[in-house]
Design a protein around this motif. Structure first.
Motif, PDB file in Angstrom:
ATOM      1  N   UNK A  92      91.507  81.579  18.904  1.00 28.23           N
ATOM      2  CA  UNK A  92      90.409  81.675  17.948  1.00 28.23           C
ATOM      3  C   UNK A  92      89.808  80.303  17.675  1.00 28.23           C
ATOM      4  N   UNK A  93      88.942  79.802  18.580  1.00 31.85           N
ATOM      5  CA  UNK A  93      88.273  78.524  18.325  1.00 31.85           C
ATOM      6  C   UNK A  93      87.357  78.625  17.111  1.00 31.85           C
ATOM      7  N   UNK A  94      87.009  77.488  16.554  1.00 30.47           N
ATOM      8  CA  UNK A  94      86.159  77.407  15.375  1.00 30.47           C
ATOM      9  C   UNK A  94      84.713  77.202  15.837  1.00 30.47           C
ATOM     10  N   UNK A  95      83.876  78.220  15.683  1.00 27.24           N
ATOM     11  CA  UNK A  95      82.497  78.187  16.180  1.00 27.24           C
ATOM     12  C   UNK A  95      81.507  78.102  15.031  1.00 27.24           C
ATOM     13  N   UNK A  96      80.475  77.292  15.238  1.00 29.69           N
ATOM     14  CA  UNK A  96      79.446  77.108  14.212  1.00 29.69           C
ATOM     15  C   UNK A  96      78.066  77.097  14.861  1.00 29.69           C
ATOM     16  N   UNK A  97      77.064  77.611  14.139  1.00 30.26           N
ATOM     17  CA  UNK A  97      75.673  77.492  14.556  1.00 30.26           C
ATOM     18  C   UNK A  97      75.064  76.286  13.850  1.00 30.26           C
ATOM     19  N   UNK A  98      74.195  75.570  14.563  1.00 28.04           N
ATOM     20  CA  UNK A  98      73.624  74.313  14.070  1.00 28.04           C
ATOM     21  C   UNK A  98      72.124  74.367  14.339  1.00 28.04           C
ATOM     22  N   UNK A  99      71.293  74.319  13.266  1.00 32.23           N
ATOM     23  CA  UNK A  99      69.850  74.473  13.461  1.00 32.23           C
ATOM     24  C   UNK A  99      69.094  73.787  12.325  1.00 32.23           C
ATOM     25  N   UNK A 100      67.784  73.845  12.396  1.00 32.13           N
ATOM     26  CA  UNK A 100      66.929  73.186  11.416  1.00 32.13           C
ATOM     27  C   UNK A 100      66.175  74.234  10.587  1.00 32.13           C
ATOM     28  N   UNK A 101      66.184  74.069   9.264  1.00 32.59           N
ATOM     29  CA  UNK A 101      65.448  74.965   8.368  1.00 32.59           C
ATOM     30  C   UNK A 101      64.171  74.256   7.913  1.00 32.59           C
ATOM     31  N   UNK A 102      63.052  74.894   8.140  1.00 35.88           N
ATOM     32  CA  UNK A 102      61.764  74.299   7.762  1.00 35.88           C
ATOM     33  C   UNK A 102      61.275  74.787   6.400  1.00 35.88           C
ATOM     34  N   UNK A 103      61.784  75.951   5.950  1.00 40.28           N
ATOM     35  CA  UNK A 103      61.325  76.534   4.682  1.00 40.28           C
ATOM     36  C   UNK A 103      62.491  77.319   4.072  1.00 40.28           C
ATOM     37  N   UNK A 104      63.133  76.740   3.058  1.00 46.76           N
ATOM     38  CA  UNK A 104      64.313  77.371   2.468  1.00 46.76           C
ATOM     39  C   UNK A 104      63.987  78.718   1.813  1.00 46.76           C
ATOM     40  N   UNK A 105      62.886  78.765   1.095  1.00 50.20           N
ATOM     41  CA  UNK A 105      62.515  80.007   0.412  1.00 50.20           C
ATOM     42  C   UNK A 105      62.252  81.115   1.427  1.00 50.20           C
ATOM     43  N   UNK A 106      61.541  80.771   2.470  1.00 52.96           N
ATOM     44  CA  UNK A 106      61.244  81.749   3.513  1.00 52.96           C
ATOM     45  C   UNK A 106      62.522  82.159   4.239  1.00 52.96           C
ATOM     46  N   UNK A 107      63.412  81.200   4.452  1.00 49.54           N
ATOM     47  CA  UNK A 107      64.687  81.495   5.104  1.00 49.54           C
ATOM     48  C   UNK A 107      65.474  82.530   4.311  1.00 49.54           C
ATOM     49  N   UNK A 108      65.584  82.327   3.014  1.00 47.32           N
ATOM     50  CA  UNK A 108      66.349  83.256   2.175  1.00 47.32           C
ATOM     51  C   UNK A 108      65.733  84.656   2.177  1.00 47.32           C
TER      52      UNK A 108
END
Length: 474
Positions: free
Chosen positions: A96-112
């Motif tokens: 069970x390796x430890x996997x993570x996604x890594x990305x850029x958020x341009x708009x927090x409100x829109x993301x939520x």
């Protein structure tokens, strides 16, 4: 989510152009197992998310989250001018390796809002820039950079007791997990940086890199470092890229061996040549898949010796009065494996139909006595085989044995006798489609592999069903 991570990071885990991967390299350590890079701009229109969600009933909520994140990034408040990365670190257990996604958020409100709507869950970002999904801590934001993981990725045993009961005090994903990630220092190894930048490319839909040395250490729990063979694995890696086009998908892979390993590979793989005569008396047109290739047995013997396992192998062969050297000198390394189509008898009620396959191995005619002795021992035990002039075939199908014995030419229209390769493989895609419950059907799969300057490279081309020809394989 872990299975989806692995699809992106390894299963669909080379180019030599310069790429900007500095951000992810700042958090890539010497023990990082692997990275993958997804081109959000090019791939978002190629994943049949609606079809996957409709046909695959066992997709979990967090898997849906990442499917939507990749497929509709513009609607998710994510910066599509930058890639989505997956980073795989060593986990609590080797399975069970430890996997993570890594990305850029341009708009927090829109993301939520958009991610909540897309995933039918409540996605929130608190005042400290932690991301929650339905109240569970899932990610963290630093500036406009975001990482997302899961409780099961952090600790596969969280929430489960030894008898299947809940364990409330089991380690959970916590704020320290994320603060430690943001605080860690990236590798100073120029070798790792060069391999990552050659592997993670911006002109492919998906590209990836695997750290062979770190993976070997992780899987062996450090045992590999006590062996002489470790010097050949150190600073080695594998890069791959995956591109989707109309009607086809293409995957390229390449090893990054250190100088010691390159010299060994070049020494033992002094030819890129396949002996296609191995299958001239085998019916390949009746196959679901087949591979014809060359594997250096002297290379295998060298690695076994360096790993300290030669005595163990010789002990296993003691009943035949033969040694590992006898095997490597008897067989040539030329091989073919064929998996035939199976047809159930009309009157059978059996649910499981046994596989019908054949293995053909080339041998030195001068060592036929050695071969006969070996086949009378554990190698040939409980197997049907027939010895020819330069090849021996193993198969439980009497018709296959009969055709080989009588030197009857096989119908091999599917065999493309490629030159300059160490292996050529073909498949009708049936097993892949069935095993993966594929939403996008593969109708043809061809792989070519070769040695190139001490590295091993391969190209795999998937041909898709016409109705899915604009889709990618997930």
């Amino acid at each position: 989510m872990r299975s989806l991570f692995y699809v992106f990071a390894f299963a669909i885990l080379f180019s030599c152009n310069s790429n900007k991967n500095n951000d992810i390299l700042n958090y890539t350590t010497d023990t990082t197992l692997g990275l993958s890079r997804v081109n959000l701009k090019s791939i978002s229109d190629k994943i049949p998310v609606d079809k996957i969600l409709k046909e695959k009933k066992d997709i979990k909520d967090d898997e849906k989250f990442f499917l939507q994140l990749v497929s509709k990034p513009k609607e998710s408040g994510i910066d599509t001018d930058k890639p989505l990365y997956f980073i795989i670190d060593q986990g609590k257990s080797t399975s069970d390796p430890d996997a993570k996604a890594f990305f850029w958020i341009s708009d927090k409100a829109k993301f939520q809002k958009s991610m909540s709507d897309l995933t039918k869950s409540k996605v929130t970002i608190d005042a400290k820039d932690y991301i929650y999904v339905d109240g569970k801590l899932t990610g963290s934001i630093k500036g406009d950079l975001a990482i997302v993981s899961s409780e099961k990725s952090y600790n596969p045993y969280a929430g489960y007791g030894g008898m299947g009961g809940s364990v409330d005090n089991a380690p959970k994903l916590n704020e320290k997990y994320f603060t430690d990630f943001w605080a860690r220092k990236g590798t100073s190894s120029t070798t790792i940086k060069d391999q990552v930048n050659q592997s993670l490319v911006d002109n492919k839909d998906i590209s990836g890199w695997a750290n062979l040395g770190a993976i070997a250490s992780y899987v062996s729990k450090g045992y590999i470092e006590t062996l002489a063979v470790n010097k050949l694995i150190k600073d080695s890696g594998i890069g791959f890229d995956f591109n989707f086009d109309k009607g086809t998908s293409e995957m390229d892979t390449k090893t990054f061996f250190n100088n010691d390993m390159k010299k060994i590979v070049e020494k033992y793989y002094d030819k890129n040549k396949v002996n296609y005569d191995l299958v001239k008396n085998v019916e390949l047109d009746n196959a679901k898949s087949f591979t014809v290739g060359f594997f250096s047995l002297d290379f295998m013997r060298y690695l076994i010796k360096e790993a300290g396992f030669e005595a163990t192998v010789n002990n296993y062969l003691a009943s035949t009065n033969k040694t590992l050297e006898d095997i490597t000198s008897t067989f040539t390394g030329d091989y073919a494996f064929i998996d035939f189509k199976t047809t159930a008898a009309a009157d059978t009620m059996e649910y499981y139909q046994p596989r019908n396959n054949a293995l053909v191995l080339g041998f030195d005619p001068k060592k036929k006595d050695n071969l006969t002795t070996l086949l009378q021992g554990p190698i040939g035990q409980s197997k049907k085989y027939m010895i020819g002039a330069n090849e021996v075939i193993f198969s439980d199908d009497n018709n296959v044995i009969y055709q080989f014995q009588n030197k009857k030419a096989g119908k091999n229209s599917k065999l493309d006798k490629k030159s300059g390769v160490t292996a050529y493989s073909w498949s009708d895609g049936h097993d892949y489609n069935e095993k993966e419950n594929a939403t996008v059907k593969v109708v043809n799969l061809i792989n070519e592999s070769k040695e190139d300057g001490g590295n091993l490279v391969s190209k795999t081309v998937f041909t898709l069903d016409k109705k899915d020809e604009t889709r990618c394989i997930i």
